[in-house]
Design a protein around this motif. Structure first.
Motif, mmCIF file in Angstrom:
data_model
loop_
_atom_site.group_PDB
_atom_site.id
_atom_site.type_symbol
_atom_site.label_atom_id
_atom_site.label_comp_id
_atom_site.label_asym_id
_atom_site.label_seq_id
_atom_site.Cartn_x
_atom_site.Cartn_y
_atom_site.Cartn_z
ATOM 1 N N VAL A 127 3.408 -36.114 -1.515
ATOM 2 C CA VAL A 127 4.032 -37.365 -1.948
ATOM 3 C C VAL A 127 3.420 -38.559 -1.222
ATOM 4 O O VAL A 127 3.071 -39.566 -1.857
ATOM 5 C CB VAL A 127 5.555 -37.314 -1.734
ATOM 6 C CG1 VAL A 127 6.177 -38.687 -2.011
ATOM 7 C CG2 VAL A 127 6.184 -36.259 -2.635
ATOM 8 N N TRP A 128 3.282 -38.465 0.094
ATOM 9 C CA TRP A 128 2.770 -39.630 0.815
ATOM 10 C C TRP A 128 1.339 -39.956 0.390
ATOM 11 O O TRP A 128 0.999 -41.123 0.179
ATOM 12 C CB TRP A 128 2.850 -39.429 2.321
ATOM 13 C CG TRP A 128 2.580 -40.721 3.034
ATOM 14 C CD1 TRP A 128 1.410 -41.150 3.573
ATOM 15 C CD2 TRP A 128 3.510 -41.797 3.195
ATOM 16 N NE1 TRP A 128 1.548 -42.415 4.077
ATOM 17 C CE2 TRP A 128 2.832 -42.841 3.865
ATOM 18 C CE3 TRP A 128 4.858 -41.972 2.855
ATOM 19 C CZ2 TRP A 128 3.448 -44.034 4.183
ATOM 20 C CZ3 TRP A 128 5.469 -43.171 3.179
ATOM 21 C CH2 TRP A 128 4.769 -44.185 3.831
ATOM 22 N N SER A 129 0.494 -38.927 0.248
ATOM 23 C CA SER A 129 -0.898 -39.190 -0.101
ATOM 24 C C SER A 129 -1.035 -39.765 -1.497
ATOM 25 O O SER A 129 -1.843 -40.686 -1.724
ATOM 26 C CB SER A 129 -1.734 -37.916 0.039
ATOM 27 O OG SER A 129 -1.300 -36.908 -0.848
ATOM 28 N N ASN A 130 -0.261 -39.290 -2.449
ATOM 29 C CA ASN A 130 -0.411 -39.743 -3.829
ATOM 30 C C ASN A 130 0.361 -41.021 -4.136
ATOM 31 O O ASN A 130 -0.183 -41.950 -4.729
ATOM 32 C CB ASN A 130 0.027 -38.636 -4.789
ATOM 33 C CG ASN A 130 -0.998 -37.541 -4.920
ATOM 34 O OD1 ASN A 130 -1.974 -37.668 -5.644
ATOM 35 N ND2 ASN A 130 -0.801 -36.450 -4.198
ATOM 36 N N VAL A 131 1.608 -41.072 -3.746
ATOM 37 C CA VAL A 131 2.450 -42.221 -4.102
ATOM 38 C C VAL A 131 2.136 -43.444 -3.256
ATOM 39 O O VAL A 131 2.159 -44.579 -3.750
ATOM 40 C CB VAL A 131 3.937 -41.845 -3.996
ATOM 41 C CG1 VAL A 131 4.833 -43.069 -4.248
ATOM 42 C CG2 VAL A 131 4.280 -40.741 -4.992
ATOM 43 N N PHE A 132 1.777 -43.228 -1.997
ATOM 44 C CA PHE A 132 1.600 -44.362 -1.089
ATOM 45 C C PHE A 132 0.141 -44.615 -0.714
ATOM 46 O O PHE A 132 -0.318 -45.754 -0.748
ATOM 47 C CB PHE A 132 2.460 -44.160 0.158
ATOM 48 C CG PHE A 132 3.925 -44.094 -0.150
ATOM 49 C CD1 PHE A 132 4.663 -45.247 -0.323
ATOM 50 C CD2 PHE A 132 4.560 -42.879 -0.319
ATOM 51 C CE1 PHE A 132 6.013 -45.209 -0.641
ATOM 52 C CE2 PHE A 132 5.907 -42.811 -0.628
ATOM 53 C CZ PHE A 132 6.636 -43.977 -0.804
ATOM 54 N N VAL A 236 -1.543 -37.871 -11.260
ATOM 55 C CA VAL A 236 -1.347 -36.524 -11.797
ATOM 56 C C VAL A 236 -1.588 -35.519 -10.675
ATOM 57 O O VAL A 236 -2.665 -35.486 -10.078
ATOM 58 C CB VAL A 236 -2.309 -36.250 -12.965
ATOM 59 C CG1 VAL A 236 -2.098 -34.835 -13.508
ATOM 60 C CG2 VAL A 236 -2.121 -37.281 -14.073
ATOM 61 N N ILE A 237 -0.573 -34.679 -10.410
ATOM 62 C CA ILE A 237 -0.698 -33.700 -9.331
ATOM 63 C C ILE A 237 -0.434 -32.272 -9.804
ATOM 64 O O ILE A 237 -0.469 -31.339 -8.995
ATOM 65 C CB ILE A 237 0.247 -34.020 -8.154
ATOM 66 C CG1 ILE A 237 1.706 -34.020 -8.621
ATOM 67 C CG2 ILE A 237 -0.127 -35.345 -7.520
ATOM 68 C CD1 ILE A 237 2.705 -34.062 -7.477
ATOM 69 N N GLY A 238 -0.159 -32.099 -11.103
ATOM 70 C CA GLY A 238 0.127 -30.768 -11.623
ATOM 71 C C GLY A 238 -0.268 -30.660 -13.074
ATOM 72 O O GLY A 238 -0.430 -31.664 -13.772
ATOM 73 N N LEU A 239 -0.415 -29.420 -13.524
ATOM 74 C CA LEU A 239 -0.903 -29.167 -14.883
ATOM 75 C C LEU A 239 -0.006 -28.170 -15.614
ATOM 76 O O LEU A 239 -0.481 -27.353 -16.404
ATOM 77 C CB LEU A 239 -2.338 -28.630 -14.823
ATOM 78 C CG LEU A 239 -3.358 -29.533 -14.119
ATOM 79 C CD1 LEU A 239 -4.678 -28.790 -13.943
ATOM 80 C CD2 LEU A 239 -3.562 -30.824 -14.908
ATOM 81 N N GLN A 240 1.301 -28.260 -15.370
ATOM 82 C CA GLN A 240 2.216 -27.317 -15.989
ATOM 83 C C GLN A 240 2.236 -27.448 -17.505
ATOM 84 O O GLN A 240 2.587 -26.504 -18.214
ATOM 85 C CB GLN A 240 3.626 -27.504 -15.425
ATOM 86 C CG GLN A 240 3.749 -27.154 -13.951
ATOM 87 C CD GLN A 240 5.151 -27.377 -13.420
ATOM 88 O OE1 GLN A 240 6.129 -27.249 -14.147
ATOM 89 N NE2 GLN A 240 5.260 -27.707 -12.139
ATOM 90 N N VAL A 259 -5.517 -44.119 -13.734
ATOM 91 C CA VAL A 259 -5.096 -42.715 -13.711
ATOM 92 C C VAL A 259 -5.868 -42.007 -12.608
ATOM 93 O O VAL A 259 -7.099 -42.073 -12.567
ATOM 94 C CB VAL A 259 -5.363 -42.023 -15.059
ATOM 95 C CG1 VAL A 259 -4.941 -40.553 -14.992
ATOM 96 C CG2 VAL A 259 -4.638 -42.730 -16.195
ATOM 97 N N THR A 260 -5.147 -41.355 -11.720
ATOM 98 C CA THR A 260 -5.793 -40.553 -10.681
ATOM 99 C C THR A 260 -5.270 -39.124 -10.776
ATOM 100 O O THR A 260 -4.164 -38.881 -11.253
ATOM 101 C CB THR A 260 -5.508 -41.093 -9.270
ATOM 102 O OG1 THR A 260 -4.086 -41.049 -9.024
ATOM 103 C CG2 THR A 260 -5.997 -42.517 -9.120
ATOM 104 N N ALA A 261 -6.074 -38.190 -10.317
ATOM 105 C CA ALA A 261 -5.671 -36.784 -10.283
ATOM 106 C C ALA A 261 -6.174 -36.191 -8.984
ATOM 107 O O ALA A 261 -7.355 -36.314 -8.653
ATOM 108 C CB ALA A 261 -6.242 -36.027 -11.474
ATOM 109 N N THR A 262 -5.278 -35.572 -8.238
ATOM 110 C CA THR A 262 -5.673 -35.018 -6.949
ATOM 111 C C THR A 262 -5.027 -33.652 -6.738
ATOM 112 O O THR A 262 -3.997 -33.329 -7.333
ATOM 113 C CB THR A 262 -5.248 -35.917 -5.769
ATOM 114 O OG1 THR A 262 -3.829 -35.874 -5.641
ATOM 115 C CG2 THR A 262 -5.704 -37.342 -5.964
ATOM 116 N N SER A 263 -5.657 -32.862 -5.887
ATOM 117 C CA SER A 263 -5.040 -31.648 -5.352
ATOM 118 C C SER A 263 -5.200 -31.702 -3.839
ATOM 119 O O SER A 263 -6.053 -32.415 -3.313
ATOM 120 C CB SER A 263 -5.681 -30.388 -5.930
ATOM 121 O OG SER A 263 -7.038 -30.303 -5.536
ATOM 122 N N LEU A 264 -4.393 -30.943 -3.139
ATOM 123 C CA LEU A 264 -4.375 -31.010 -1.676
ATOM 124 C C LEU A 264 -5.075 -29.821 -1.036
ATOM 125 O O LEU A 264 -5.782 -29.962 -0.039
ATOM 126 C CB LEU A 264 -2.918 -31.081 -1.203
ATOM 127 C CG LEU A 264 -2.639 -31.343 0.267
ATOM 128 C CD1 LEU A 264 -3.265 -32.648 0.725
ATOM 129 C CD2 LEU A 264 -1.130 -31.361 0.522
#
Length: 328
Positions: A127-132, A236-240, A259-264
């Motif tokens: 959450v912190w990395s993507n939202v903030f 975007v953080i998931g592909l459900q 639009v950004t898409a990341t994985s951790l």
């Protein structure tokens, strides 16, 4: 030691509690005696054979844990044997011991017990990395969280409210929406009965969401862009909901949106360490002050990981599902 292994990909029954070699703390690592771990969607994908650990990572599932430091590897400072910690992992949390880079280790925050601390590393870092850090949510802006009752969602609601944002959520059914409201969500949307674009527009006077945190992916891509405000940011953080979708670029251009898409999990160690350091600086004080808290639905014995996966896949939970190591 014992760990949950996956001899063959498959359903929850593919998870096998078995004796395996003990890990060793390498250069820049600490060895943790695991007290608890947490179940994430990535673990389900790994069990199914769709999400292998990155090179060099433990082959066992589990992207976070809490426990006590058992050994210190070469080149590590700032930690001592016996310290109670939680950690972000690339794998190996479903085990009695795990070796983890020291930059991904956090002290257990004040007011949180050691078992529950396993519910924190993955969600706070995500959450912190993507939202903030990426989407730069600011006070007074509106955040839309898909899956508001999930582990990610329950943390996103609390952190966004803590910085003075307005929060909209989607969730399935009135009970889950009520739990989101208890955490501070302002706009409640039942995705089973309502269209989130319409409901968000009604609630915001047509302005839309400044930031959207999305776990669904392709299925929601077009509607997410419609729901964005001018200068909005979609993370975007998931592909459900699938991996391929169509996007009207003119809508994106007209809104000057991103639009950004990341994985951790697969990020370089330095990037993970930077995220963990930011979480410790910005999120840990909020937890210690009681402003933000881990939301734990239930904890099960680690050998019963199959049942924990069934709970997660049925979505019969709010917040995190934990696994307790036998020695914990």
């Amino acid at each position: 030691m014992y760990a949950i292994t996956i001899p063959e990909p498959g359903g929850p029954e593919a998870l096998v509690w078995a004796e395996v070699p003990d890990p060793v703390a390498g250069e820049g690592e600490v060895l943790v005696d695991v007290v608890s771990s947490a179940v994430n969607r990535a673990d389900v994908l790994q069990r199914q054979g769709f999400y292998n650990p990155p090179p060099g990572a433990s082959p066992y599932p589990g992207l976070e844990c809490a426990g006590r430091i058992a050994a210190i590897g070469p080149g590590v400072s700032g930690w001592s044997v016996g310290d109670e910690v939680c950690a972000l992992l690339a794998g190996g949390g479903y085990a009695e011991k795990v070796a983890v880079p020291a930059g991904q280790v956090l002290p257990v925050p004040g007011g949180v017990d050691l078992v529950s601390a396993a519910a924190l590393p993955e969600v706070t870092a995500t959450v912190w990395s993507n939202v903030f850090m990426v989407a730069h949510l600011r006070p007074g802006e509106t955040l839309l969280v898909h899956g508001g009752s999930s582990g990610i969602g329950t943390m996103a609601i609390q952190l966004a409210k803590a910085v003075g944002a307005r929060v909209a959520v989607t969730a399935g059914g009135p009970e889950k929406l009520a739990r989101c409201a208890e955490l501070g969500a302002d706009i409640l949307i039942d995705y089973r009965e309502q269209d989130f674009v319409e409901e968000l527009n009604k609630a915001t006077g047509g302005a839309g969401a400044d930031v959207i945190l999305d776990i669904v992916g392709a299925k929601y891509l077009e509607r997410n862009v419609k729901a964005l405000a001018v200068n909005g940011r979609l993370a975007v953080i998931g592909l459900q909901g699938g991996v391929k979708g169509e996007l009207n670029l003119s809508t994106l251009l007209n809104k000057r949106a991103a639009v950004t898409a990341t994985s951790l999990r697969g990020r370089p160690l330095a990037e993970k360490a930077a995220i963990v350091a930011a979480v410790r600086e910005h999120v840990w004080p909020l937890i210690a002050d009681g402003v933000v808290r881990p939301v734990v639905d239930r904890s099960l014995p680690m050998p019963d990981a199959a049942e924990a996966h069934r709970v997660l896949e049925s979505s019969a939970h709010v917040g995190k599902v934990l696994l307790r190591a036998p020695a914990g």
